[in-house]
Write a protein that holds these residues in place. Sequence first.
Motif, PDB file in Angstrom:
ATOM      1  N   LEU A 297     -10.884 -10.590   9.057  1.00 46.69           N
ATOM      2  CA  LEU A 297      -9.779  -9.716   9.435  1.00 46.69           C
ATOM      3  C   LEU A 297      -9.525  -8.694   8.341  1.00 46.69           C
ATOM      4  CD1 LEU A 297      -7.434 -12.448  10.914  1.00 46.69           C
ATOM      5  CD2 LEU A 297      -8.685 -10.703  12.192  1.00 46.69           C
ATOM      6  N   LEU A 298      -9.286  -7.456   8.757  1.00 48.93           N
ATOM      7  CA  LEU A 298      -9.035  -6.357   7.832  1.00 48.93           C
ATOM      8  C   LEU A 298      -7.559  -6.341   7.435  1.00 48.93           C
ATOM      9  CD1 LEU A 298     -11.006  -3.589   9.761  1.00 48.93           C
ATOM     10  CD2 LEU A 298     -11.836  -5.017   7.883  1.00 48.93           C
ATOM     11  N   PRO A 299      -7.205  -5.609   6.387  1.00 49.38           N
ATOM     12  CA  PRO A 299      -5.779  -5.421   6.076  1.00 49.38           C
ATOM     13  C   PRO A 299      -5.033  -4.860   7.283  1.00 49.38           C
ATOM     14  CG  PRO A 299      -7.124  -4.667   4.251  1.00 49.38           C
ATOM     15  CD  PRO A 299      -8.078  -4.983   5.375  1.00 49.38           C
ATOM     16  N   LEU A 300      -3.774  -5.232   7.433  1.00 49.70           N
ATOM     17  CA  LEU A 300      -3.003  -4.914   8.629  1.00 49.70           C
ATOM     18  C   LEU A 300      -3.041  -3.436   8.988  1.00 49.70           C
ATOM     19  CD1 LEU A 300      -1.031  -5.954  10.824  1.00 49.70           C
ATOM     20  CD2 LEU A 300       0.824  -5.530   9.191  1.00 49.70           C
ATOM     21  N   ALA A 301      -2.923  -2.566   7.992  1.00 49.12           N
ATOM     22  CA  ALA A 301      -2.852  -1.127   8.277  1.00 49.12           C
ATOM     23  C   ALA A 301      -4.121  -0.590   8.932  1.00 49.12           C
ATOM     24  CB  ALA A 301      -2.571  -0.361   6.982  1.00 49.12           C
ATOM     25  N   ALA A 302      -5.238  -1.311   8.811  1.00 46.71           N
ATOM     26  CA  ALA A 302      -6.492  -0.841   9.405  1.00 46.71           C
ATOM     27  C   ALA A 302      -6.467  -0.911  10.927  1.00 46.71           C
ATOM     28  CB  ALA A 302      -7.656  -1.669   8.867  1.00 46.71           C
ATOM     29  N   TYR A 303      -5.500  -1.613  11.503  1.00 45.64           N
ATOM     30  CA  TYR A 303      -5.462  -1.799  12.951  1.00 45.64           C
ATOM     31  C   TYR A 303      -4.528  -0.804  13.632  1.00 45.64           C
ATOM     32  CZ  TYR A 303      -7.944  -6.111  12.004  1.00 45.64           C
ATOM     33  OH  TYR A 303      -8.886  -7.028  11.587  1.00 45.64           O
ATOM     34  N   GLY A 304      -3.903   0.066  12.878  1.00 44.58           N
ATOM     35  CA  GLY A 304      -3.009   1.052  13.472  1.00 44.58           C
ATOM     36  C   GLY A 304      -3.770   2.276  13.932  1.00 44.58           C
ATOM     37  N   ASP A 305      -3.300   2.884  15.003  1.00 38.99           N
ATOM     38  CA  ASP A 305      -3.870   4.133  15.521  1.00 38.99           C
ATOM     39  C   ASP A 305      -2.912   5.250  15.124  1.00 38.99           C
ATOM     40  OD1 ASP A 305      -5.229   6.102  16.857  1.00 38.99           O
ATOM     41  OD2 ASP A 305      -4.547   5.487  18.858  1.00 38.99           O
ATOM     42  N   ARG A 306      -3.080   5.720  13.864  1.00 39.33           N
ATOM     43  CA  ARG A 306      -2.101   6.663  13.337  1.00 39.33           C
ATOM     44  C   ARG A 306      -2.270   8.048  13.936  1.00 39.33           C
ATOM     45  NH1 ARG A 306       0.666   5.988   8.916  1.00 39.33           N
ATOM     46  NH2 ARG A 306       1.852   7.639   9.903  1.00 39.33           N
ATOM     47  N   ARG A 307      -1.183   8.554  14.468  1.00 43.46           N
ATOM     48  CA  ARG A 307      -1.111   9.930  14.956  1.00 43.46           C
ATOM     49  C   ARG A 307       0.129  10.568  14.365  1.00 43.46           C
ATOM     50  NH1 ARG A 307      -2.332   6.637  19.152  1.00 43.46           N
ATOM     51  NH2 ARG A 307      -0.137   6.458  19.689  1.00 43.46           N
ATOM     52  N   ALA A 308       0.218  11.851  14.470  1.00 46.33           N
ATOM     53  CA  ALA A 308       1.388  12.545  13.925  1.00 46.33           C
ATOM     54  C   ALA A 308       2.649  11.994  14.572  1.00 46.33           C
ATOM     55  CB  ALA A 308       1.273  14.050  14.194  1.00 46.33           C
ATOM     56  N   GLY A 309       3.592  11.605  13.755  1.00 51.29           N
ATOM     57  CA  GLY A 309       4.853  11.097  14.256  1.00 51.29           C
ATOM     58  C   GLY A 309       4.924   9.592  14.376  1.00 51.29           C
ATOM     59  N   ASP A 310       3.782   8.902  14.297  1.00 51.66           N
ATOM     60  CA  ASP A 310       3.806   7.439  14.364  1.00 51.66           C
ATOM     61  C   ASP A 310       4.497   6.861  13.143  1.00 51.66           C
ATOM     62  OD1 ASP A 310       2.527   7.400  16.744  1.00 51.66           O
ATOM     63  OD2 ASP A 310       0.616   6.628  16.007  1.00 51.66           O
ATOM     64  N   ALA A 311       5.123   5.695  13.327  1.00 53.07           N
ATOM     65  CA  ALA A 311       5.757   5.020  12.203  1.00 53.07           C
ATOM     66  C   ALA A 311       4.680   4.479  11.265  1.00 53.07           C
ATOM     67  CB  ALA A 311       6.641   3.890  12.707  1.00 53.07           C
ATOM     68  N   PRO A 312       4.961   4.468   9.966  1.00 54.88           N
ATOM     69  CA  PRO A 312       3.942   4.045   9.002  1.00 54.88           C
ATOM     70  C   PRO A 312       3.790   2.527   8.940  1.00 54.88           C
ATOM     71  CG  PRO A 312       5.968   4.612   7.866  1.00 54.88           C
ATOM     72  CD  PRO A 312       6.180   4.944   9.322  1.00 54.88           C
ATOM     73  N   VAL A 313       2.659   2.107   8.407  1.00 55.29           N
ATOM     74  CA  VAL A 313       2.406   0.708   8.071  1.00 55.29           C
ATOM     75  C   VAL A 313       2.296   0.634   6.553  1.00 55.29           C
ATOM     76  CG1 VAL A 313       0.901  -1.289   8.368  1.00 55.29           C
ATOM     77  CG2 VAL A 313       1.171   0.364  10.241  1.00 55.29           C
ATOM     78  N   ILE A 314       3.171  -0.138   5.940  1.00 55.90           N
ATOM     79  CA  ILE A 314       3.237  -0.258   4.489  1.00 55.90           C
ATOM     80  C   ILE A 314       2.796  -1.667   4.106  1.00 55.90           C
ATOM     81  CG2 ILE A 314       4.755  -0.151   2.480  1.00 55.90           C
ATOM     82  CD1 ILE A 314       6.593   1.695   4.101  1.00 55.90           C
ATOM     83  N   LEU A 315       1.924  -1.773   3.112  1.00 55.83           N
ATOM     84  CA  LEU A 315       1.405  -3.073   2.697  1.00 55.83           C
ATOM     85  C   LEU A 315       1.937  -3.452   1.319  1.00 55.83           C
ATOM     86  CD1 LEU A 315      -2.340  -2.772   3.790  1.00 55.83           C
ATOM     87  CD2 LEU A 315      -0.370  -3.597   5.109  1.00 55.83           C
ATOM     88  N   ILE A 316       2.182  -4.746   1.141  1.00 56.61           N
ATOM     89  CA  ILE A 316       2.609  -5.301  -0.136  1.00 56.61           C
ATOM     90  C   ILE A 316       1.539  -6.264  -0.628  1.00 56.61           C
ATOM     91  CG2 ILE A 316       4.297  -6.784  -1.284  1.00 56.61           C
ATOM     92  CD1 ILE A 316       6.347  -5.829   0.773  1.00 56.61           C
ATOM     93  N   GLY A 317       1.164  -6.136  -1.903  1.00 52.85           N
ATOM     94  CA  GLY A 317       0.211  -7.058  -2.511  1.00 52.85           C
ATOM     95  C   GLY A 317       0.747  -7.575  -3.831  1.00 52.85           C
ATOM     96  N   SER A 318       0.059  -8.560  -4.385  1.00 51.89           N
ATOM     97  CA  SER A 318       0.539  -9.174  -5.614  1.00 51.89           C
ATOM     98  C   SER A 318      -0.592  -9.891  -6.327  1.00 51.89           C
ATOM     99  CB  SER A 318       1.658 -10.169  -5.294  1.00 51.89           C
ATOM    100  OG  SER A 318       2.001 -10.923  -6.430  1.00 51.89           O
ATOM    101  N   ALA A 319      -0.503  -9.903  -7.670  1.00 49.91           N
ATOM    102  CA  ALA A 319      -1.423 -10.704  -8.469  1.00 49.91           C
ATOM    103  C   ALA A 319      -0.948 -12.135  -8.619  1.00 49.91           C
ATOM    104  CB  ALA A 319      -1.584 -10.067  -9.857  1.00 49.91           C
ATOM    105  N   SER A 320       0.307 -12.405  -8.305  1.00 45.79           N
ATOM    106  CA  SER A 320       0.916 -13.695  -8.620  1.00 45.79           C
ATOM    107  C   SER A 320       0.331 -14.844  -7.815  1.00 45.79           C
ATOM    108  CB  SER A 320       2.426 -13.623  -8.389  1.00 45.79           C
ATOM    109  OG  SER A 320       3.015 -12.632  -9.209  1.00 45.79           O
ATOM    110  N   LYS A 321       0.038 -14.628  -6.536  1.00 51.70           N
ATOM    111  CA  LYS A 321      -0.470 -15.712  -5.706  1.00 51.70           C
ATOM    112  C   LYS A 321      -1.931 -16.027  -6.001  1.00 51.70           C
ATOM    113  CE  LYS A 321       3.257 -16.408  -3.151  1.00 51.70           C
ATOM    114  NZ  LYS A 321       4.196 -15.521  -3.844  1.00 51.70           N
ATOM    115  N   SER A 322      -2.732 -15.000  -6.244  1.00 46.48           N
ATOM    116  CA  SER A 322      -4.161 -15.229  -6.424  1.00 46.48           C
ATOM    117  C   SER A 322      -4.554 -15.471  -7.875  1.00 46.48           C
ATOM    118  CB  SER A 322      -4.960 -14.041  -5.875  1.00 46.48           C
ATOM    119  OG  SER A 322      -4.545 -12.836  -6.501  1.00 46.48           O
ATOM    120  N   MET A 323      -3.829 -14.878  -8.840  1.00 44.86           N
ATOM    121  CA  MET A 323      -4.204 -14.984 -10.250  1.00 44.86           C
ATOM    122  C   MET A 323      -3.320 -15.970 -11.007  1.00 44.86           C
ATOM    123  SD  MET A 323      -4.966 -10.967 -11.082  1.00 44.86           S
ATOM    124  CE  MET A 323      -6.058 -10.012 -10.022  1.00 44.86           C
TER     125      MET A 323
END
Length: 489
Positions: A297-323
């Motif tokens: 599965l790709l990051p969530l934002a990769a599944y959006g069909d962005r066109r002018a005026g569409d609401a954005p998809v914002i992603l949050i990441g962190s080093a804390s869980k993996s590192m």
Amino acid sequence: MPNAQLTARSLGTLLGEWRGNGAHYQALADRIRLLVLDGRIPIDTRLPAERDLAGRLDLSRTTVTAAYRELREAGFVDSVRGSGSLTRLPGPVLVAASPLGGEGMLDFTKAALPAVASLPAAARAAAEELPHFLPDSGYDPIGLPHLREAIAKRYGERGLPTDAEQILVTVGAQQAIALLARTFLGRGDRALVEMPTYPHATESLRLAGARLVPVTVGTTPGLEAGADGWDVDAVEQTIRRANPALAYLIPDFHNPTGASMSAETRERVLAAAASQGTIVVGDETTAELDIDRADHLLPLAAYGDRRAGDAPVILIGSASKSMWGGLRIGWIRADRPLIRKLVAAKPSTDLGTPILEQLVVARMLPQMGEIVEERRAQLRSGRDTVRRLVAEHFPTWTVPHLHGGLAAWVGLGAPVSSALSLGARNHGLLIAAGPRFGLDGAFERFLRIPITSGEDETIRAFRALSRAWATSLHQPVPYTDPAILADVV
């Protein structure tokens, strides 16, 4: 500042199924204690008047009076003239010996792994690099350029082309959530959230003034491989009807259920959000903690069909869980105009992210392939240990087959999670009750058990749960150890 007032109706909802086979006043006091310890009733909250609560719970006023007296004697309530009964946390109490043989309290409120093996070398190298940055002021509101480049490159490796201008570095993912809530929500705006979910996220949304709109996810025990856990039809309908300004989602190895959105669900949720102008915030702090998920599965934002005026998809990441949890470095990935808006808003809470920790993370990101493999082995071992111990100690409990993430969302078969959590404290184990991850006392039939501890610690935890289990089913649990308010990770 006036004290917050908890109405009898609100407290009744929070209490859930609180009655046991023993004295009602004791059971009521025990449940209110747990609600205070878990943070579901904040400190300095005024409890309902005895008469009002008695009427709401169909009890005698004498019973409620006795429960409040128990709380006062234990240090959980102060009676202040003119202010009523205010919740408190008692001061520390010295305990002669731990119920677990002197090993101390075992903290299972945090589903977090120890530091990866490569961290010490990266920290030493970063310390040697630090003198190059000392001539500058040290205040870095955006993030070091080479760290932002490394984060953007990692998104590209995961299938989402990204450049450094789309990255804002934050002090952990929690600051990212709070910053997004404060920037994109106004008082009274609706925010869609999954239930159950990460409790500190809902706290941030509420502090921003949002009204929460819940959608249920992944609460069915025994999810099979490929099962989704989201009722996507219900999510689409909720977005259309509630028209939320923002949706906070955990699409990969959801905290606490461990479920992952399918590609189809991601596409449909993003399409529904775009049609209503809803900003989607995808919390991907657990996205790379894959044990054996079948789908790529790709990051969530990769599944959006962005066109002018569409609401954005914002992603949050962190080093804390993996590192490592001690690396308080997070980030936001968004379109450049949104990053500029967030940069302008960020100084109201902090003036920069620690340079040394950024240098450490920048050195470790190119090693993410090796880090993911190390975590995969640790989490597989933890998952298998938890499943084995549940089968040995609690054959009636149900555990979903986890494909990744940090914890198991275990079905208890009875609405006793709060009682079990309170009882476990008396046997040396801190563990968050299921309702900590819900709203208004829901999820009493579930318990989040981390899969991040070693086998010895997990065995100790299950011994404590075993000792507390019978008591939680049949009678109120006496309170013996006023542990401090636990943060859930």
